[in-house]
Design a protein around this motif. Structure first.
Motif, PDB file in Angstrom:
ATOM      1  N   HIS A  46      -6.280   2.156  -8.536  1.00 44.26           N
ATOM      2  CA  HIS A  46      -4.841   2.596  -8.806  1.00 44.26           C
ATOM      3  C   HIS A  46      -3.571   1.805  -8.284  1.00 44.26           C
ATOM      4  CE1 HIS A  46      -6.693   6.298 -10.473  1.00 44.26           C
ATOM      5  NE2 HIS A  46      -7.426   6.342  -9.323  1.00 44.26           N
ATOM      6  N   VAL A  47      -3.855   0.891  -7.643  1.00 40.66           N
ATOM      7  CA  VAL A  47      -2.471   0.063  -6.896  1.00 40.66           C
ATOM      8  C   VAL A  47      -2.245  -1.013  -8.131  1.00 40.66           C
ATOM      9  CG1 VAL A  47      -1.694  -1.665  -5.356  1.00 40.66           C
ATOM     10  CG2 VAL A  47      -3.281   0.343  -4.596  1.00 40.66           C
ATOM     11  N   VAL A  48      -0.913  -0.832  -8.440  1.00 34.88           N
ATOM     12  CA  VAL A  48      -0.516  -2.160  -9.600  1.00 34.88           C
ATOM     13  C   VAL A  48       0.526  -2.917  -8.900  1.00 34.88           C
ATOM     14  CG1 VAL A  48      -1.248  -0.470 -11.517  1.00 34.88           C
ATOM     15  CG2 VAL A  48       1.130  -0.190 -10.423  1.00 34.88           C
ATOM     16  N   GLY A  49       1.006  -2.686  -7.659  1.00 34.63           N
ATOM     17  CA  GLY A  49       1.918  -3.454  -7.297  1.00 34.63           C
ATOM     18  C   GLY A  49       2.420  -3.302  -5.488  1.00 34.63           C
TER      19      GLY A  49
ATOM     20  N   VAL B 107       1.466   2.538  -7.405  1.00 34.46           N
ATOM     21  CA  VAL B 107       0.232   3.131  -7.929  1.00 34.46           C
ATOM     22  C   VAL B 107       0.431   3.441  -9.473  1.00 34.46           C
ATOM     23  CG1 VAL B 107      -0.773   3.718  -6.077  1.00 34.46           C
ATOM     24  CG2 VAL B 107       0.358   5.522  -6.960  1.00 34.46           C
ATOM     25  N   ASP B 108      -0.562   3.581 -10.240  1.00 28.41           N
ATOM     26  CA  ASP B 108      -0.442   3.927 -11.618  1.00 28.41           C
ATOM     27  C   ASP B 108      -0.486   5.409 -11.820  1.00 28.41           C
ATOM     28  OD1 ASP B 108      -3.175   4.408 -11.105  1.00 28.41           O
ATOM     29  OD2 ASP B 108      -3.871   2.979 -12.733  1.00 28.41           O
ATOM     30  N   GLN B 109      -1.105   6.263 -10.644  1.00 24.35           N
ATOM     31  CA  GLN B 109      -1.195   7.676 -10.533  1.00 24.35           C
ATOM     32  C   GLN B 109      -1.259   8.028  -9.152  1.00 24.35           C
ATOM     33  OE1 GLN B 109      -4.477   9.417 -12.480  1.00 24.35           O
ATOM     34  NE2 GLN B 109      -3.768  11.268 -12.621  1.00 24.35           N
ATOM     35  N   LYS B 110      -0.353   8.872  -8.812  1.00 25.25           N
ATOM     36  CA  LYS B 110      -0.671   9.468  -7.131  1.00 25.25           C
ATOM     37  C   LYS B 110      -1.309  10.397  -7.167  1.00 25.25           C
ATOM     38  CE  LYS B 110       2.661   9.878  -3.211  1.00 25.25           C
ATOM     39  NZ  LYS B 110       4.010  10.072  -2.936  1.00 25.25           N
ATOM     40  N   LEU B 111      -2.651  10.148  -6.207  1.00 23.04           N
ATOM     41  CA  LEU B 111      -3.559  11.411  -6.048  1.00 23.04           C
ATOM     42  C   LEU B 111      -3.801  11.824  -4.527  1.00 23.04           C
ATOM     43  CD1 LEU B 111      -6.291   9.615  -8.352  1.00 23.04           C
ATOM     44  CD2 LEU B 111      -4.841  11.596  -8.892  1.00 23.04           C
ATOM     45  N   PRO B 112      -3.968  13.077  -4.401  1.00 26.59           N
ATOM     46  CA  PRO B 112      -4.141  13.494  -3.152  1.00 26.59           C
ATOM     47  C   PRO B 112      -5.430  12.793  -2.513  1.00 26.59           C
ATOM     48  CG  PRO B 112      -4.192  15.367  -4.824  1.00 26.59           C
ATOM     49  CD  PRO B 112      -4.280  14.198  -5.567  1.00 26.59           C
TER      50      PRO B 112
ATOM     51  N   GLN C 204       4.277   4.967  -3.982  1.00 22.27           N
ATOM     52  CA  GLN C 204       5.277   5.467  -5.105  1.00 22.27           C
ATOM     53  C   GLN C 204       4.534   5.326  -6.481  1.00 22.27           C
ATOM     54  OE1 GLN C 204       9.139   3.556  -5.129  1.00 22.27           O
ATOM     55  NE2 GLN C 204       9.110   3.968  -2.681  1.00 22.27           N
ATOM     56  N   GLU C 205       4.558   6.417  -7.418  1.00 22.02           N
ATOM     57  CA  GLU C 205       3.896   6.418  -8.596  1.00 22.02           C
ATOM     58  C   GLU C 205       4.853   5.637  -9.791  1.00 22.02           C
ATOM     59  OE1 GLU C 205       2.351   9.482 -12.239  1.00 22.02           O
ATOM     60  OE2 GLU C 205       1.948   9.976 -10.104  1.00 22.02           O
ATOM     61  N   VAL C 206       4.369   4.518 -10.520  1.00 27.80           N
ATOM     62  CA  VAL C 206       4.950   3.824 -11.279  1.00 27.80           C
ATOM     63  C   VAL C 206       4.464   3.693 -12.881  1.00 27.80           C
ATOM     64  CG1 VAL C 206       6.245   2.380  -9.504  1.00 27.80           C
ATOM     65  CG2 VAL C 206       4.109   1.568 -10.441  1.00 27.80           C
ATOM     66  N   GLY C 207       3.273   4.364 -12.937  1.00 27.89           N
ATOM     67  CA  GLY C 207       2.537   4.264 -13.984  1.00 27.89           C
ATOM     68  C   GLY C 207       1.940   2.811 -14.372  1.00 27.89           C
TER      69      GLY C 207
END
Length: 377
Positions: free
Chosen positions: A21-24, A46-51, A73-76
């Motif tokens: 999920h990490v993109v940057g 991250v592309d999606q922020k999850l618990p 931070q979620e950025v998609g």
């Protein structure tokens, strides 16, 4: 803080980026309750922020990295931002949304030239510009409005009519699988309301530089409304394929080009080119495994069209040829007119022919009389 954020980023970026999920990873200010703060932090995008409970242990981001706070931070999903092709373009190039007012949406393949009139025409598929018509079913008529963007992309007849249907090659559905009616092309052209509304280039491709025969293994590209600029390899040529026109009708197409899949719905009408920007085919059908294209030579012959010259030098050469042709035509016309002006009327020709004949007869008689008189004396 003992270390600068530069050092911390250098140390941890390579460790964080491969995590799920990490993109940057970067430096910035922490956000709390959707409000930016002044607190410095390492931002993990991250592309999606999850618990945390839904993450693997190794994918959980530490709250601090060498004394500097982290902020997830979620950025998609991050991807290249393509030019939106479903909007209104004026002038409109190839590769953008277009369609008959009664269809959803397709792709404007290219701006071509009418061989007879020399005027610009919009090239696409029959099923894009003529509503999959066989010419007898009333699904489309010459003069129908063509919208850019198409109706599916919010185009309207009042504000977005860019052209009128000029001509199309009928699509013949198969009446029997045992004796199908073969088609070779799915193509049509529309006449722009004004030549200033279109341009003879293709979005993200540029000018067309002639045509090229398809070859197995050739890499080809296309610029389409839905998937943008994509490429594929030609898998087969001279193919005969069965194509679903809708949920009921089917048609057989011969002499087709088959490529790996590089299109989706809405890309129909895209011009297919080689890497040198030479036209190879016209995309019209496909699946998630393959794309089907008409041979461009068949399309051009059936519709009586040609491509505009690509370079300034070619355009100048063509203008020179046009001037030479016009000069020759004017010279021939003047010569014919001079001949017509100098032409002797038929009745005068008759008189001209007959009068010398009478004089000759009179002369012969006169000479005979003289000869007889001479002999007598």
């Amino acid at each position: 803080m003992d270390k600068s954020y530069h050092e911390i980023l250098k140390k941890y970026t390579e460790k964080l980026l491969p995590l799920n999920h990490v993109v940057g990873v970067g430096y910035g200010k922490k956000i709390k309750n959707n409000t930016p703060t002044d607190e410095e932090c390492i931002i993990v995008m991250v592309d999606q922020k999850l618990p945390e409970a839904e993450l693997e242990k190794e994918d959980i981001i530490p709250q601090q990295l060498d004394g500097l706070q982290t902020d997830v931070q979620e950025v998609g999903e991050i991807r290249l931002l393509q030019i939106p092709r479903d909007k209104k373009f004026r002038p409109a190039p190839g590769g953008v949304s277009i369609g008959h007012y009664n269809i959803t949406a397709g792709t404007l393949g290219a701006i071509v030239r009418d061989k007879k009139s020399g005027e610009p025409l919009i090239l696409s598929n029959n099923h894009v510009l003529a509503n999959t018509s066989n010419g007898r079913d009333g699904r489309a008529r010459v003069g129908d409005p063509i919208l850019q963007p198409a109706a599916y992309d919010s185009g309207s007849r009042d504000k977005d009519t860019i052209a009128h249907l000029e001509r199309f090659i009928p699509l013949e559905p198969s009446r029997s699988i045992f004796r199908p009616t073969p088609n070779t092309v799915d193509c049509a052209v529309a006449r722009p309301l004004d030549k200033q509304l279109v341009e003879d280039s293709i979005l993200e491709v540029g000018k067309i530089k002639g045509i090229q025969e398809a070859k197995v293994g050739m890499t080809v590209i296309k610029s389409g409304r839905t998937t943008g600029l994509t490429e594929a390899k030609i898998r087969a040529i001279d193919s005969t394929v069965r194509v679903k026109l809708d949920n009921v009708r089917e048609a057989v197409f011969t002499e087709q080009i088959v490529t790996d899949s590089f299109s989706e719905g809405g890309d129909s009408g895209s011009l297919v080119l080689d890497k040198e920007n030479r036209a190879v085919g016209l995309l019209f059908a496909g699946s998630d495994k393959a794309t089907i294209c008409n041979k461009i030579s068949n399309v051009m012959e059936k519709l009586e069209i040609e491509f505009y010259p690509a370079t300034a030098e070619e355009r100048e050469d063509e203008e020179d040829r046009d001037r030479d042709r016009d000069r020759d035509r004017d010279r021939d016309r003047d010569r014919d007119r001079d001949r017509e002006d100098n032409k002797i009327p038929e009745k005068d020709i008759d008189r001209t022919l007959h009068i010398p004949s009478l004089y000759s007869i009179y002369l012969v008689i006169f000479l005979l009389i003289l000869d007889l008189a001479y002999r007598k004396f």
